[in-house]
Design an enzyme around this catalytic site. Structure first.
Site, PDB file in Angstrom:
ATOM      1  N   PRO A 416       0.821  -1.220   0.000  1.00  0.00           N
ATOM      2  CA  PRO A 416       0.000   0.000   0.000  1.00  0.00           C
ATOM      3  C   PRO A 416       0.852   1.266   0.000  1.00  0.00           C
ATOM      4  O   PRO A 416       1.812   1.364   0.761  1.00  0.00           O
ATOM      5  CB  PRO A 416      -0.798  -0.107   1.301  1.00  0.00           C
ATOM      6  CG  PRO A 416      -0.213  -1.231   2.074  1.00  0.00           C
ATOM      7  CD  PRO A 416       0.543  -2.090   1.138  1.00  0.00           C
ATOM      8  N   GLN A 493      -7.083  -1.448   1.270  1.00  0.00           N
ATOM      9  CA  GLN A 493      -6.596  -1.160   2.624  1.00  0.00           C
ATOM     10  C   GLN A 493      -7.430  -0.034   3.230  1.00  0.00           C
ATOM     11  O   GLN A 493      -7.514   1.057   2.662  1.00  0.00           O
ATOM     12  CB  GLN A 493      -5.115  -0.745   2.612  1.00  0.00           C
ATOM     13  CG  GLN A 493      -4.576  -0.640   4.051  1.00  0.00           C
ATOM     14  CD  GLN A 493      -3.193  -0.032   4.158  1.00  0.00           C
ATOM     15  OE1 GLN A 493      -2.988   1.104   3.700  1.00  0.00           O
ATOM     16  NE2 GLN A 493      -2.257  -0.749   4.752  1.00  0.00           N
ATOM     17  N   TYR A 574      -1.384   5.327  13.136  1.00  0.00           N
ATOM     18  CA  TYR A 574      -2.710   5.877  12.835  1.00  0.00           C
ATOM     19  C   TYR A 574      -3.705   5.427  13.912  1.00  0.00           C
ATOM     20  O   TYR A 574      -3.304   4.800  14.904  1.00  0.00           O
ATOM     21  CB  TYR A 574      -3.139   5.476  11.410  1.00  0.00           C
ATOM     22  CG  TYR A 574      -2.186   6.057  10.377  1.00  0.00           C
ATOM     23  CD1 TYR A 574      -2.059   7.445  10.232  1.00  0.00           C
ATOM     24  CD2 TYR A 574      -1.384   5.240   9.590  1.00  0.00           C
ATOM     25  CE1 TYR A 574      -1.163   7.995   9.331  1.00  0.00           C
ATOM     26  CE2 TYR A 574      -0.484   5.781   8.670  1.00  0.00           C
ATOM     27  CZ  TYR A 574      -0.378   7.161   8.548  1.00  0.00           C
ATOM     28  OH  TYR A 574       0.503   7.710   7.662  1.00  0.00           O
TER      29      TYR A 574
END
Ligand SMILES: Cc1cc2nc3c(=O)[nH]c(=O)nc-3n(C[C@H](O)[C@H](O)[C@H](O)COP(=O)(O)OP(=O)(O)OC[C@H]3O[C@@H](n4cnc5c(N)ncnc54)[C@H](O)[C@@H]3O)c2cc1C
Ligand SMILES: Cc1cc2nc3c(=O)[nH]c(=O)nc-3n(C[C@H](O)[C@H](O)[C@H](O)COP(=O)(O)O)c2cc1C
Length: 767
Positions: A416, A493, A574
């Site tokens: 990703p 994702q 995150y």
């Protein structure tokens, strides 16, 4: 110069010889605590390069040494009743005692004064009378330790126990014999070093050692126990030790890794094991000692070079060599220390893992050493990958892999990568071409960038999203292209930025807040990513419900788009990673504190997504396997527990990344630097994993896969500049059965032809 060498091992003797060869007027004395002919250890192994170096330095001693070398090519790995033999390894060895005799004789011939039975004390004032004192007094150097601060000594005592024995049994191959016992695994490293003698090193974990009672045994009892344990390899030959009559030596030892920041202090210069050690399992300590000696003699005799400049050059050059070797040696040491991680492997893969353990020998190196054996490994890999249907001999990276009902055609993944190019979260023509091109490039699986479940969950205004019909339509166009024009699978994702949200486009400043138009951010706790970032609002249970439901809604939209797989992004600091790491999660409720509590919310989100996602389609989770913060953050041990927890909620693959979870991280970069974490999660947790991080050559991919360190390999940055990385790898490895878009067939066959011709020319030049 008047020089005193403390220690008559390979380093001290060879330095004395090298100095005399360059200037016979040097006055050199070597002091050795033991008597002549009394030494520890048995045989030592050399490389061809070391032989070239010593031949250039002193042809006379090299001629005698090389005449007496024992040569052997094969490595035998005895494991679970099977013997796996691979060839082409090209070892040379000599008895340590014989090597020292040759060096002593040569030193005497050149006028070096040798004093045996002479214990040296660093506090003795006589050392002040010498221009230089060479501390070649080995791993337990008294001279180094007397000035430990001056040298900046760094010691690392390793976990396993070993004993260096000898035997009259002649092993024709370099032999590794692994035995499983009621007390745990114990193994021997054995090799011939003379026509009638072999080295036999026995090694095991400290637990096994204690459980056997070795800690309470005399040396004779230990040896008798080892003879019994390894009887089937010894054919009635005895094991012997030569440690008992030595000053300062013991039978069972823990290996000590030494490195020093500085190699000289006052008139004392460190040489050989006194300065650095490399684990015996990569057999390079003597080579380093001899090469140190050559270099030091060179710089000390170069006209016009001050002592200071000479030392700078000596340390700069030798330290680089040492660091390279210590790096490989660390990998090798750790492999033996974590052996039980690999004992569930079948013997062939176990042997492959052992041979590639230091990361110095790769898949293609093994092909050069023993093509037939390597092809056997490849056939075994393909057979397993296809449940026995294929007998192909081909690189592991091209073998298929199945997760639930999704089968990827090969093991290469486009990792990703945020492109920061969407408007209002909608992927556009840039994304269409970007993903489409990478799907045509031959990788089995393409990941989307982190696609955010809400506008507030974006990292930057350019992030792609999945929260409305426009997103569904735009992603569907991309997914349809991938499915109709390529054989690649595509994984969505999904993530939420948490404390790292509301920042600039990647190339305008990673993690830097926007100049204007910032939106409020929320996270596990009110911990700002950095002093310049916003302090996030700690999430309430209502926020948690809302975000969980946004993830579920995004999953449902992913189904509409036709994605093959979904990944939950729980890495890199995150939102969900911010719950997992104690560096960002300071909550005192049931979502903070213990790892179990910190995982509670991310697991809840995953489970909710899993129940919305079709049961025949796979799901993965990306985690940071370390915060690169020592024990203050997530550790690789905990990463295994994290992987297992997600697997219990239905994760089919753990995508093993690392770090980016706090601004002060101290990562250790290098080739394939995160692969050890994948290895650990895969083999300790018995989970399917994907490795990522500076994997950039086909050889890396094949080595990782064949050694069972991961099931898939992901490449990010290499795919940015080369969407066709997989096709290029196929051309390079002359593998034809790859999915080339028909439009590009001509280019592919020409590339394969050209690369083959170049390889043949390079091989001809080598001959
Ligand atoms: C189990 C094992 C297997 C190994 N296998 C290999 C291999 O296959 N290949 C390889 O290259 N290397 C191997 N090594 C490493 C190798 O033995 C060392 O790297 C090498 O001996 C280093 O040489 P040196 O001269 O620096 O130190 P040493 O060989 O240790 O010599 C130091 C000398 O100094 C003497 N001494 C120490 N203190 C004093 C004092 N105060 N006064 C007087 N004398 C003193 C000691 O008696 C000794 O003779 C192995 C090591 C071990 C432990
Ligand atoms: C430009 C760029 C954007 C990235 N964006 C993401 C992302 O959206 N999601 C993610 O999990 N990792 C992201 N990563 C990390 C990569 O997937 C990968 O883990 C990392 O680059 C290491 O792999 P490499 O050495 O092959 O580049 C990104 C990396 C780069 C270079």
């Amino acid at each position: 110069m008047k020089i005193g060498c403390v220690g008559g091992g390979p380093a001290g003797l060879y330095f004395a010889i090298s100095m005399k060869l360059r200037d016979p007027s040097h006055e050199i004395e070597v002091f050795e605590r033991n008597a002549p002919g009394v030494t520890f250890g048995w045989g030592v192994v050399f490389s061809d390069l070391t032989v070239d170096n010593i031949t250039r330095n002193d042809p006379a001693s090299a001629a005698i040494i090389t005449k007496e070398f024992a040569h052997w090519d094969d490595i035998d790995v005895h494991f679970k009743g099977e013997t796996i033999t691979s060839g082409g390894h090209g070892f040379i060895g000599i008895g340590r005692k014989r090597l020292l005799e040759i060096l002593q004789e040569r030193a005497r011939e050149l006028g070096v004064a040798l004093h045996f039975n002479s214990e040296c004390d660093p506090a003795d004032p006589k050392w002040r009378d010498y221009d230089l004192v060479i501390a070649s007094d080995g791993i337990n150097s008294r001279f180094r330790d007397a000035h430990a601060d001056g040298f900046g000594v760094d010691e690392d005592v390793r976990a396993n126990k070993f004993v260096w024995l000898g035997t009259s049994k002649v092993f024709e191959a370099f032999t590794f014999a692994f035995e499983e016992t009621e007390h745990g695994w114990i193994w021997a490293h054995a090799y011939r070093f003379a026509s009638d003698c072999s080295t036999f090193i026995v090694e095991c974990s400290e637990d096994t050692w204690r459980s056997f009672g070795f800690d309470r045994m005399s040396q004779d009892e230990s040896i008798a126990a080892c003879e019994k344990l390894f009887a089937k390899y010894l054919d009635g030959h005895r094991l012997e030790s030569n440690a008992s009559h030595l000053v300062g030596s013991a039978a069972w030892l823990n290996f000590k890794r030494i490195k020093c920041e500085r190699w000289s202090s006052g008139n004392v210069i460190l040489l050989g094991d006194a300065a650095h050690t490399a684990h015996f399992s990569i057999g390079s300590g003597t080579k380093l000692a001899l090469e140190d000696a050559i270099k030091l003699a060179d710089v000390l005799n170069r006209p016009g070079l001050s002592l200071e400049a000479a030392m700078d050059e000596y340390v700069a050059e030798r330290n680089l060599e040492v660091l390279k070797l210590q790096n490989s040696a660390r990998n090798s040491t750790e492999w033996f220390e974590t052996l039980e991680r690999y004992t569930h492997f079948e013997p062939l893969q176990f042997a492959y893992s052992l041979l590639t353990r230091s990361q110095r020998i790769s898949h293609e190196n093994l092909r050069l050493r023993d093509r037939e054996w390597l092809e056997g490994v490849e056939r075994w890999f393909w057979k397993r990958a296809t449940a026995g249907k294929s007998n192909k001999t081909a690189p592991p990276m091209f073998a298929p892999f199945k997760l639930r009902e999704m089968e990827v055609m090969n093991r290469v993944t486009v990792s990703p990568m945020a492109m920061y190019s969407a408007v209002d979260g909608v992927p556009n023509d840039f994304h269409f071409v970007h993903y489409g091109e990478r799907a045509l490039g031959g990788a089995g699986l393409i990941f989307t960038e982190m696609t955010c479940v809400s506008p507030e969950g974006r990292i930057s205004p350019g992030c792609t999203g999945m929260w409305n019909a426009d997103h569904v339509a735009a992603w569907k166009r991309i997914v349809d292209f991938v499915h109709t024009q390529s054989k690649a699978k595509i994984c969505l994702q999904l993530g939420h930025s948490g404390a790292k949200g509301s920042t600039r486009l990647g190339w305008e400043g990673n993690d830097v807040p926007l100049d204007d138009g910032n939106w409020p951010v929320m996270a596990a706790s009110d911990v700002a990513w950095s002093p310049v970032n916003q302090v996030p609002r700690p999430m309430t249970r209502a926020d948690m419900d809302m975000v969980r439901d946004q993830f579920v809604a995004a999953v449902k939209m992913g189904i509409e788009c036709g994605f093959d797989m979904v990944e939950l992004h729980a890495a890199h600091g995150y939102l969900l990673a911010g719950f997992i790491t104690p560096l960002q999660n300071h909550r005192t409720d049931e979502y903070g504190g213990s790892l179990e509590n910190r995982l509670r919310y991310p697991l809840e989100v995953f489970a909710a997504m899993r129940s919305a996602w079709p049961s025949d389609k796979p799901m993965s989770v990306r985690i940071s396997a370390t915060d690169w913060a020592g024990d203050n953050g997530i550790t690789p041990d905990e990463a295994v527990l994290i992987g297992e927890a997600f697997a219990r909620e239905g994760a089919d693959l753990i995508d093993v990344s690392a770090g980016q979870s706090w601004a002060g991280q101290q990562p250790v970069y290098g080739r394939m630097f995160q692969t050890p974490f994948s290895d650990r999660i895969r083999n300790e947790g018995k989970l399917a994993t994907m490795a990522v991080g500076n994997i950039y050559e086909p050889d890396h991919a094949n080595s990782i896969l064949a050694a069972g360190r991961a099931d898939l390999v992901a490449l990010a940055r290499p795919h940015l500049v080369d969407p066709f990385w997989t096709l290029r790898a196929a051309a390079q490895l002359d593998y034809r059965d790859v999915a080339v878009p028909p439009q590009y067939l001509n280019g592919m066959s020409q590339l394969a032809r050209n690369l083959k011709r170049e390889a043949e020319m390079a091989a001809a030049l080598r001959v």
